[in-house]
Motif scaffolding. Structure first.
Motif, PDB file in Angstrom:
ATOM      1  N   ASN A 107     -12.653   3.749  -1.228  1.00 42.11           N
ATOM      2  CA  ASN A 107     -12.646   4.938  -2.083  1.00 42.11           C
ATOM      3  C   ASN A 107     -13.752   5.915  -1.700  1.00 42.11           C
ATOM      4  O   ASN A 107     -14.462   6.462  -2.552  1.00 42.11           O
ATOM      5  CB  ASN A 107     -12.743   4.540  -3.557  1.00 42.11           C
ATOM      6  N   VAL A 108     -13.904   6.125  -0.395  1.00 40.91           N
ATOM      7  CA  VAL A 108     -14.787   7.169   0.129  1.00 40.91           C
ATOM      8  C   VAL A 108     -13.922   8.156   0.910  1.00 40.91           C
ATOM      9  O   VAL A 108     -12.831   7.813   1.373  1.00 40.91           O
ATOM     10  CB  VAL A 108     -15.910   6.595   1.012  1.00 40.91           C
ATOM     11  N   PRO A 109     -14.404   9.398   1.100  1.00 38.41           N
ATOM     12  CA  PRO A 109     -13.527  10.451   1.624  1.00 38.41           C
ATOM     13  C   PRO A 109     -13.065  10.287   3.067  1.00 38.41           C
ATOM     14  O   PRO A 109     -11.880  10.429   3.355  1.00 38.41           O
ATOM     15  CB  PRO A 109     -14.381  11.722   1.471  1.00 38.41           C
ATOM     16  N   ASN A 110     -14.011   9.986   3.975  1.00 34.27           N
ATOM     17  CA  ASN A 110     -13.675  10.121   5.389  1.00 34.27           C
ATOM     18  C   ASN A 110     -14.139   8.935   6.220  1.00 34.27           C
ATOM     19  O   ASN A 110     -15.205   8.365   5.986  1.00 34.27           O
ATOM     20  CB  ASN A 110     -14.303  11.404   5.961  1.00 34.27           C
ATOM     21  N   ALA A 111     -13.317   8.581   7.203  1.00 36.48           N
ATOM     22  CA  ALA A 111     -13.683   7.564   8.183  1.00 36.48           C
ATOM     23  C   ALA A 111     -14.598   8.184   9.234  1.00 36.48           C
ATOM     24  O   ALA A 111     -14.817   9.399   9.252  1.00 36.48           O
ATOM     25  CB  ALA A 111     -12.432   6.983   8.829  1.00 36.48           C
ATOM     26  N   GLY A 112     -15.135   7.337  10.121  1.00 37.32           N
ATOM     27  CA  GLY A 112     -16.030   7.823  11.163  1.00 37.32           C
ATOM     28  C   GLY A 112     -15.882   7.012  12.434  1.00 37.32           C
ATOM     29  O   GLY A 112     -15.020   6.119  12.515  1.00 37.32           O
ATOM     30  N   PRO A 113     -16.712   7.273  13.446  1.00 37.17           N
ATOM     31  CA  PRO A 113     -16.597   6.573  14.738  1.00 37.17           C
ATOM     32  C   PRO A 113     -16.694   5.047  14.614  1.00 37.17           C
ATOM     33  O   PRO A 113     -16.076   4.327  15.385  1.00 37.17           O
ATOM     34  CB  PRO A 113     -17.778   7.140  15.539  1.00 37.17           C
ATOM     35  N   ASN A 114     -17.490   4.554  13.671  1.00 33.09           N
ATOM     36  CA  ASN A 114     -17.557   3.110  13.422  1.00 33.09           C
ATOM     37  C   ASN A 114     -17.387   2.819  11.932  1.00 33.09           C
ATOM     38  O   ASN A 114     -18.061   1.979  11.363  1.00 33.09           O
ATOM     39  CB  ASN A 114     -18.890   2.532  13.917  1.00 33.09           C
ATOM     40  N   LEU A 115     -16.459   3.537  11.330  1.00 37.07           N
ATOM     41  CA  LEU A 115     -16.226   3.403   9.891  1.00 37.07           C
ATOM     42  C   LEU A 115     -14.748   3.564   9.573  1.00 37.07           C
ATOM     43  O   LEU A 115     -14.134   4.578   9.917  1.00 37.07           O
ATOM     44  CB  LEU A 115     -17.031   4.467   9.132  1.00 37.07           C
ATOM     45  N   ALA A 116     -14.191   2.557   8.916  1.00 34.52           N
ATOM     46  CA  ALA A 116     -12.825   2.644   8.394  1.00 34.52           C
ATOM     47  C   ALA A 116     -12.893   2.818   6.882  1.00 34.52           C
ATOM     48  O   ALA A 116     -13.886   2.446   6.253  1.00 34.52           O
ATOM     49  CB  ALA A 116     -12.041   1.378   8.744  1.00 34.52           C
ATOM     50  N   THR A 117     -11.860   3.398   6.312  1.00 29.99           N
ATOM     51  CA  THR A 117     -11.833   3.558   4.856  1.00 29.99           C
ATOM     52  C   THR A 117     -10.550   2.955   4.288  1.00 29.99           C
ATOM     53  O   THR A 117      -9.525   2.880   4.967  1.00 29.99           O
ATOM     54  CB  THR A 117     -11.920   5.039   4.438  1.00 29.99           C
ATOM     55  N   ALA A 118     -10.642   2.530   3.040  1.00 32.93           N
ATOM     56  CA  ALA A 118      -9.489   1.973   2.327  1.00 32.93           C
ATOM     57  C   ALA A 118      -9.598   2.423   0.877  1.00 32.93           C
ATOM     58  O   ALA A 118     -10.662   2.298   0.264  1.00 32.93           O
ATOM     59  CB  ALA A 118      -9.486   0.452   2.415  1.00 32.93           C
ATOM     60  N   ARG A 119      -8.510   2.954   0.334  1.00 29.17           N
ATOM     61  CA  ARG A 119      -8.568   3.476  -1.030  1.00 29.17           C
ATOM     62  C   ARG A 119      -7.191   3.460  -1.674  1.00 29.17           C
ATOM     63  O   ARG A 119      -6.173   3.312  -0.997  1.00 29.17           O
ATOM     64  CB  ARG A 119      -9.104   4.900  -1.036  1.00 29.17           C
ATOM     65  N   ILE A 120      -7.206   3.647  -2.988  1.00 29.35           N
ATOM     66  CA  ILE A 120      -5.941   3.797  -3.676  1.00 29.35           C
ATOM     67  C   ILE A 120      -5.388   5.199  -3.408  1.00 29.35           C
ATOM     68  O   ILE A 120      -6.101   6.089  -2.963  1.00 29.35           O
ATOM     69  CB  ILE A 120      -6.083   3.569  -5.195  1.00 29.35           C
ATOM     70  N   GLN A 121      -4.142   5.395  -3.720  1.00 29.47           N
ATOM     71  CA  GLN A 121      -3.489   6.697  -3.576  1.00 29.47           C
ATOM     72  C   GLN A 121      -3.736   7.499  -4.851  1.00 29.47           C
ATOM     73  O   GLN A 121      -3.138   7.250  -5.890  1.00 29.47           O
ATOM     74  CB  GLN A 121      -1.987   6.494  -3.349  1.00 29.47           C
TER      75      GLN A 121
END
Length: 344
Positions: A134-148
């Motif tokens: 539940n964070v806005p943006n992924a990065g070069p060594n960062l994946a994100t996962a959130r609800i819709q």
């Protein structure tokens, strides 16, 4: 920190009078048809996962559910799990680096409060996997996962618009944010479809965990004629429901399933099942599926959002109507806005 170990059992059978035949049988609980292997059988160290939270793990929702997802992974997937709760914003980077320096393989942080720190620290430690839930943006060594986001707003508004008697409904939240704007936008749209005369009022307290502020905000809405209030402040639903009961109005929770606090006053909860999100993210990593730069969304089909348990005041007819709306969103016959400004 928890570590799940599986023990080996040696069973020796005596066969005959003069002959002893040893048989060694090794059994590992939990390693059945799913193919999981523990550290003892593979010779590998278990995955070490750290979870960072800005609130209390007993808040009934936003922070408690990610914690429960981590503990489920500890118990079922054989990982090592650790967590830190109630992290002040000015200490986030230090806590994150501390876990990285202690050799954790995965660092998960829940909520957009951690966004900047995740982007910064993830680049400092390229050998560690970072996930922001539940964070806005992924990065070069960062994946994100959130609800819709946006779906709960549509569903909640259908319930509120159907059950309000004063034609005034409201919500209590901490701060304005892109994801809340998405939810509120869908609420307004749905309420207009139901009855253009229904008013939606909101109060922002400025604090995600101050129960007294939440109760005061909800009281101000009630005094203004609002008869159904959505509470989006961590751990405050019980206090808001107590006030609502005294005034003869109703409450809807947000995040955890909170009807059990007062089934007569609380109509339902709009779920944000971050336990499902965290557990699925860990499963994905164990399966070799970590992809930096990727953003994953969990919809109604995952069980990570939608209605929780319904309270006593919600009729079966209303429940059936809400189920049809849910099914319509899932099969695409009902379209709702799920775009969050500035988010992946």
């Amino acid at each position: 920190m928890m570590k799940c170990k599986k023990s080996n059992l040696m069973i020796t059978f005596l066969v005959g009078f003069a002959l002893i035949l040893p048989f060694l049988l090794t059994a590992c609980a939990g390693q059945e048809k799913d193919g999981k292997e523990d550290s003892e059988s593979t010779g590998k160290e278990p995955l070490k996962v750290a979870l960072l939270l800005d609130g209390n793990i007993k808040d009934g929702g936003w922070n408690q559910l990610p914690y429960e997802g981590l503990m489920k992974a500890v118990n079922e997937l054989g990982i090592v799990g650790d967590y830190t709760e109630l992290i002040p914003q000015n200490e986030i980077v230090a806590v994150m680096r501390d876990y990285a320096n202690k050799g954790y393989d995965v660092i998960i942080a829940n909520g957009y409060t951690f966004s900047d720190a995740l982007l910064q620290v993830s680049e400092e430690y390229p050998d560690i996997k970072f996930i922001g839930t539940n964070v806005p943006n992924a990065g070069p060594n960062l994946a994100t996962a959130r609800i819709q986001y946006g779906v709960n707003g549509d569903l909640a508004a259908l319930l509120l618009g159907t059950m309000t008697k004063t034609k005034k409904v409201g919500y209590v939240c901490a701060v304005e944010s892109p994801q809340m704007e998405c939810e509120v936008g869908n609420m307004k749209k749905k309420l207009q479809e139901i009855d253009p005369e229904i008013e939606l009022k909101g109060v922002y307290t400025g604090d995600w965990s101050d129960v007294n502020k939440a109760k005061q905000a909800a009281t101000s809405l009630a005094d203004d004629g609002v008869d159904i209030i959505i509470n989006n402040i961590d751990g405050a639903t019980a206090a808001v429901a107590q006030m609502a009961k005294e005034k003869g109005i109703h409450v809807v929770g947000w995040s955890g399933d909170e009807v059990g606090l007062d089934p007569d006053t609380i109509l339902t909860s709009m779920l944000i099942r971050n336990d499902i999100v965290v557990y699925a993210a860990i499963q994905k990593i164990l399966a070799g599926g970590y992809t930096p730069g990727q953003s994953i969304q969990f919809g109604l089909d995952s069980g990570a959002l939608g209605f929780g348990t319904f309270g006593n005041a919600v009729s079966q007819e209303t429940i059936e109507m809400l189920k049809k709306e849910t099914e319509g969103i899932m099969n695409g016959t009902i379209q709702v806005n799920t775009a969050v400004n500035g988010w992946d």
